[in-house]
Design a protein around this motif. Structure first.
Motif, PDB file in Angstrom:
ATOM      1  N   HIS A  45       0.792  -1.237   0.000  1.00 46.54           N
ATOM      2  CA  HIS A  45       0.000   0.000   0.000  1.00 46.54           C
ATOM      3  C   HIS A  45       0.820   1.282   0.000  1.00 46.54           C
ATOM      4  CE1 HIS A  45       0.719   0.749   4.331  1.00 46.54           C
ATOM      5  NE2 HIS A  45       0.820  -0.569   4.391  1.00 46.54           N
ATOM      6  N   ALA A  46       2.026   1.254   0.567  1.00 46.33           N
ATOM      7  CA  ALA A  46       2.728   2.513   0.815  1.00 46.33           C
ATOM      8  C   ALA A  46       3.577   2.977  -0.370  1.00 46.33           C
ATOM      9  CB  ALA A  46       3.599   2.393   2.062  1.00 46.33           C
ATOM     10  N   GLY A  47       3.851   2.073  -1.315  1.00 48.73           N
ATOM     11  CA  GLY A  47       4.767   2.427  -2.399  1.00 48.73           C
ATOM     12  C   GLY A  47       6.202   2.492  -1.899  1.00 48.73           C
ATOM     13  N   ASP A  48       6.455   1.838  -0.767  1.00 52.78           N
ATOM     14  CA  ASP A  48       7.790   1.808  -0.153  1.00 52.78           C
ATOM     15  C   ASP A  48       7.877   0.471   0.571  1.00 52.78           C
ATOM     16  OD1 ASP A  48       9.650   1.943   2.135  1.00 52.78           O
ATOM     17  OD2 ASP A  48       9.917   4.041   1.575  1.00 52.78           O
ATOM     18  N   TRP A  49       8.730  -0.413   0.078  1.00 52.40           N
ATOM     19  CA  TRP A  49       8.718  -1.795   0.571  1.00 52.40           C
ATOM     20  C   TRP A  49       9.068  -1.875   2.049  1.00 52.40           C
ATOM     21  CZ3 TRP A  49       6.461  -6.078  -0.208  1.00 52.40           C
ATOM     22  CH2 TRP A  49       6.947  -7.260   0.377  1.00 52.40           C
ATOM     23  N   GLN A  50      10.089  -1.107   2.487  1.00 48.68           N
ATOM     24  CA  GLN A  50      10.475  -1.166   3.903  1.00 48.68           C
ATOM     25  C   GLN A  50       9.294  -0.773   4.794  1.00 48.68           C
ATOM     26  OE1 GLN A  50      13.058  -2.625   5.099  1.00 48.68           O
ATOM     27  NE2 GLN A  50      13.699  -3.022   2.985  1.00 48.68           N
ATOM     28  N   ILE A  51       8.586   0.259   4.390  1.00 45.70           N
ATOM     29  CA  ILE A  51       7.426   0.682   5.196  1.00 45.70           C
ATOM     30  C   ILE A  51       6.318  -0.358   5.107  1.00 45.70           C
ATOM     31  CG2 ILE A  51       5.643   2.475   5.414  1.00 45.70           C
ATOM     32  CD1 ILE A  51       7.777   4.440   5.312  1.00 45.70           C
ATOM     33  N   ASN A  52       6.122  -0.931   3.938  1.00 45.86           N
ATOM     34  CA  ASN A  52       5.100  -1.981   3.829  1.00 45.86           C
ATOM     35  C   ASN A  52       5.362  -3.117   4.821  1.00 45.86           C
ATOM     36  OD1 ASN A  52       3.688  -0.712   1.788  1.00 45.86           O
ATOM     37  ND2 ASN A  52       4.604  -1.905   0.130  1.00 45.86           N
ATOM     38  N   THR A  53       6.639  -3.497   4.966  1.00 41.71           N
ATOM     39  CA  THR A  53       6.928  -4.668   5.808  1.00 41.71           C
ATOM     40  C   THR A  53       6.546  -4.431   7.266  1.00 41.71           C
ATOM     41  OG1 THR A  53       9.208  -3.966   6.271  1.00 41.71           O
ATOM     42  CG2 THR A  53       8.878  -5.430   4.364  1.00 41.71           C
ATOM     43  N   ARG A  54       6.525  -3.163   7.717  1.00 42.46           N
ATOM     44  CA  ARG A  54       6.284  -2.944   9.142  1.00 42.46           C
ATOM     45  C   ARG A  54       5.092  -2.031   9.426  1.00 42.46           C
ATOM     46  NH1 ARG A  54       8.983   1.956  10.054  1.00 42.46           N
ATOM     47  NH2 ARG A  54      10.520   2.441   8.465  1.00 42.46           N
ATOM     48  N   SER A  55       4.196  -1.928   8.429  1.00 42.05           N
ATOM     49  CA  SER A  55       3.061  -1.026   8.642  1.00 42.05           C
ATOM     50  C   SER A  55       1.730  -1.721   8.409  1.00 42.05           C
ATOM     51  CB  SER A  55       3.164   0.187   7.710  1.00 42.05           C
ATOM     52  OG  SER A  55       3.045  -0.220   6.369  1.00 42.05           O
ATOM     53  N   ALA A  56       0.695  -1.090   8.944  1.00 44.36           N
ATOM     54  CA  ALA A  56      -0.671  -1.457   8.603  1.00 44.36           C
ATOM     55  C   ALA A  56      -1.230  -0.329   7.746  1.00 44.36           C
ATOM     56  CB  ALA A  56      -1.517  -1.630   9.862  1.00 44.36           C
ATOM     57  N   GLY A  57      -1.930  -0.685   6.672  1.00 41.92           N
ATOM     58  CA  GLY A  57      -2.552   0.309   5.804  1.00 41.92           C
ATOM     59  C   GLY A  57      -4.041   0.407   6.129  1.00 41.92           C
ATOM     60  N   ILE A  58      -4.485   1.614   6.419  1.00 41.75           N
ATOM     61  CA  ILE A  58      -5.905   1.849   6.704  1.00 41.75           C
ATOM     62  C   ILE A  58      -6.432   2.814   5.652  1.00 41.75           C
ATOM     63  CG2 ILE A  58      -7.584   2.768   8.347  1.00 41.75           C
ATOM     64  CD1 ILE A  58      -5.737   1.978  10.609  1.00 41.75           C
ATOM     65  N   ALA A  59      -7.435   2.372   4.891  1.00 41.82           N
ATOM     66  CA  ALA A  59      -7.990   3.226   3.832  1.00 41.82           C
ATOM     67  C   ALA A  59      -9.379   3.705   4.213  1.00 41.82           C
ATOM     68  CB  ALA A  59      -8.058   2.457   2.516  1.00 41.82           C
ATOM     69  N   LEU A  60      -9.593   5.004   4.086  1.00 41.60           N
ATOM     70  CA  LEU A  60     -10.939   5.546   4.216  1.00 41.60           C
ATOM     71  C   LEU A  60     -11.610   5.426   2.852  1.00 41.60           C
ATOM     72  CD1 LEU A  60      -9.492   6.582   6.757  1.00 41.60           C
ATOM     73  CD2 LEU A  60     -10.842   8.682   6.563  1.00 41.60           C
ATOM     74  N   SER A  61     -12.766   4.759   2.829  1.00 46.83           N
ATOM     75  CA  SER A  61     -13.469   4.542   1.571  1.00 46.83           C
ATOM     76  C   SER A  61     -14.052   5.865   1.087  1.00 46.83           C
ATOM     77  CB  SER A  61     -14.582   3.500   1.774  1.00 46.83           C
ATOM     78  OG  SER A  61     -15.043   3.040   0.524  1.00 46.83           O
TER      79      SER A  61
END
Ligand code: ZN
Length: 237
Positions: free
Chosen positions: A160-176
């Motif tokens: 989700h982040a467009g940044d692999w390092q951040i993807n590995t340690r993040s949760a993505g929360i999307a507002l619909s």
């Protein structure tokens, strides 16, 4: 090119390497980030609806097995906030179809999924929800009324982040919804805060960030995030 020919798309989508057969269309019409192009968005939605339909009928070929793409998963220490920039009432099937095209077909065409050479093969996400392979980029979808829907388990890496390092340690929360030029309703902001409070209580306030703070070239989750509703969200956690 924006005249949707269902037969043209459906014939190609039935091949395991459908994304190669549709490479020109995907590259020119689906991968670019656009904001104010209702005709293009309407066209994309016709294609996404067809893909969602074929996925539901299990008629779009997917890989039966594949590598564990989540071995690099780290403990979650960051939350990244997004908006979907789609219709607020979008179905989860449609959202998964969008991820299949925009994240997975993109990587398969680039012949690189975490270093695996994959071009020509049927797509594999390693992610399942209710027994079905899914292609969500985010871990959570928050509806305008405050309903929170779990999309990906936290053991999965969301693209989700467009940044692999951040993807590995993040949760993505999307507002619909599309908050490019609008502020989300308060129940939606408060619901995102509750999800963070309940599931990611150890994430520090400084590590709750908008997608645009990770990727300076993007506007997600919209023009008013930094100045208006980020504080409301963080203060509600
Ligand atoms: Zn985003």
């Amino acid at each position: 090119m924006l005249d949707f020919q269902r037969d043209y798309w459906e014939t190609r989508l039935r091949f395991p390497d459908w994304y190669s057969r549709l490479e020109d269309e995907l590259t020119s019409l689906f991968f670019p980030v656009v904001h104010d192009d209702p005709r293009l968005k309407a066209f994309r939605n016709q294609v996404y609806a067809l893909i969602a339909e074929l996925l539901a009928r299990r008629e779009l070929p997917l890989a039966a097995a594949g590598p564990d793409l989540d071995t690099a998963r780290q403990p979650v220490d960051t939350v990244v906030i997004h908006h979907t920039e789609e219709d607020a009432a979008i179905s989860l099937d449609r959202l998964s179809a969008i991820g299949l095209v925009r994240q997975y077909a993109f990587q398969y065409l680039a012949d690189n999924v975490l270093g695996h050479r994959v071009r020509g093969q049927p797509i594999w996400s390693n992610h399942f929800r209710e027994g079905q392979m899914v292609f969500f980029a985010y871990h959570w979808l928050i509806r305008s009324d405050g309903t929170a829907e779990r999309l990906l388990e936290d053991s999965y890496i969301g693209w989700h982040a467009g940044d692999w390092q951040i993807n590995t340690r993040s949760a993505g929360i999307a507002l619909s919804g599309n908050y490019e030029a609008a502020i989300p309703p308060l129940p939606q902001i408060e619901s995102a805060a509750r999800v963070i409070h309940s599931y990611y209580p150890h994430v520090s306030r400084n590590s709750i960030v908008g997608h645009r703070e990770v990727r300076k070239d993007l506007t997600c989750p919209g023009a008013y995030f930094l100045e208006t509703w980020k504080d409301v969200l963080v203060n509600s956690v």
